[in-house]
Design a protein around this motif. Sequence first.
Motif, PDB file in Angstrom:
ATOM      1  N   HIS A  51     -61.473 -46.762-121.418  1.00 35.69           N
ATOM      2  CA  HIS A  51     -61.184 -46.008-122.646  1.00 35.69           C
ATOM      3  C   HIS A  51     -61.937 -46.587-123.834  1.00 35.69           C
ATOM      4  O   HIS A  51     -62.116 -47.798-123.958  1.00 35.69           O
ATOM      5  CB  HIS A  51     -59.670 -46.008-122.928  1.00 35.69           C
ATOM      6  N   ARG A  52     -62.361 -45.709-124.713  1.00 35.34           N
ATOM      7  CA  ARG A  52     -63.130 -46.138-125.893  1.00 35.34           C
ATOM      8  C   ARG A  52     -62.278 -46.829-126.945  1.00 35.34           C
ATOM      9  O   ARG A  52     -62.796 -47.509-127.809  1.00 35.34           O
ATOM     10  CB  ARG A  52     -63.866 -44.959-126.496  1.00 35.34           C
ATOM     11  N   TRP A  53     -60.943 -46.635-126.903  1.00 35.37           N
ATOM     12  CA  TRP A  53     -60.069 -47.241-127.901  1.00 35.37           C
ATOM     13  C   TRP A  53     -59.371 -48.441-127.280  1.00 35.37           C
ATOM     14  O   TRP A  53     -58.636 -48.314-126.290  1.00 35.37           O
ATOM     15  CB  TRP A  53     -59.038 -46.245-128.410  1.00 35.37           C
ATOM     16  N   SER A  54     -59.536 -49.580-127.899  1.00 38.81           N
ATOM     17  CA  SER A  54     -58.980 -50.816-127.339  1.00 38.81           C
ATOM     18  C   SER A  54     -57.447 -50.789-127.288  1.00 38.81           C
ATOM     19  O   SER A  54     -56.857 -51.371-126.383  1.00 38.81           O
ATOM     20  CB  SER A  54     -59.467 -52.029-128.120  1.00 38.81           C
ATOM     21  N   VAL A 108     -53.985 -38.725-125.608  1.00 41.21           N
ATOM     22  CA  VAL A 108     -54.671 -39.943-126.065  1.00 41.21           C
ATOM     23  C   VAL A 108     -55.394 -40.616-124.904  1.00 41.21           C
ATOM     24  O   VAL A 108     -56.540 -41.046-125.034  1.00 41.21           O
ATOM     25  CB  VAL A 108     -53.675 -40.913-126.748  1.00 41.21           C
ATOM     26  N   HIS A 112     -61.372 -38.446-123.972  1.00 41.16           N
ATOM     27  CA  HIS A 112     -62.802 -38.258-123.695  1.00 41.16           C
ATOM     28  C   HIS A 112     -63.084 -37.072-122.770  1.00 41.16           C
ATOM     29  O   HIS A 112     -64.223 -36.675-122.599  1.00 41.16           O
ATOM     30  CB  HIS A 112     -63.362 -39.531-123.052  1.00 41.16           C
TER      31      HIS A 112
END
Length: 149
Positions: A51-54, A108, A112
Amino acid sequence: MQSIWLSGAEWLAVLRVGLGLWWLESWRHKDKRDWFAGGGIRWAAGIAKEHRWSFVRLGFDRIVGPRPRLMAYVVAYAELALGLGLVAGFLTPIALVAGLLLNLIYLVLMIHDWAEQGQNLMMALISLVTLFAMGWQSWSVDAALGLFG
């Protein structure tokens, strides 16, 4: 409010029952053997890992990752409970909020992959409309018991 065939409250009940049937289909179509053996959580772990969000990676690793079997049961039986509650109109506002939260968590996680978003966006929209229009006023256990005014 004018409507054709049913009253506004009855149309909201149709929307509520339809959403409940959608949740029941989410429960029904799962391969329970694979799901409860960790298949669904393994799949989600792969998505979360990339995932792009940590905060999604961290949250998954701290909350879901250590409890894959428990979380598989929580998700599956939440879908079943939401479906039954919405179809019957029992504890409807609670079911609508809980379902909205499940949809938002999935949105969420899958941010992507827009191909995956349509179902969850529609379910979230139906939840919001039904919640704020008090879709438990007709054809529901809540109405029969006089719950939630």
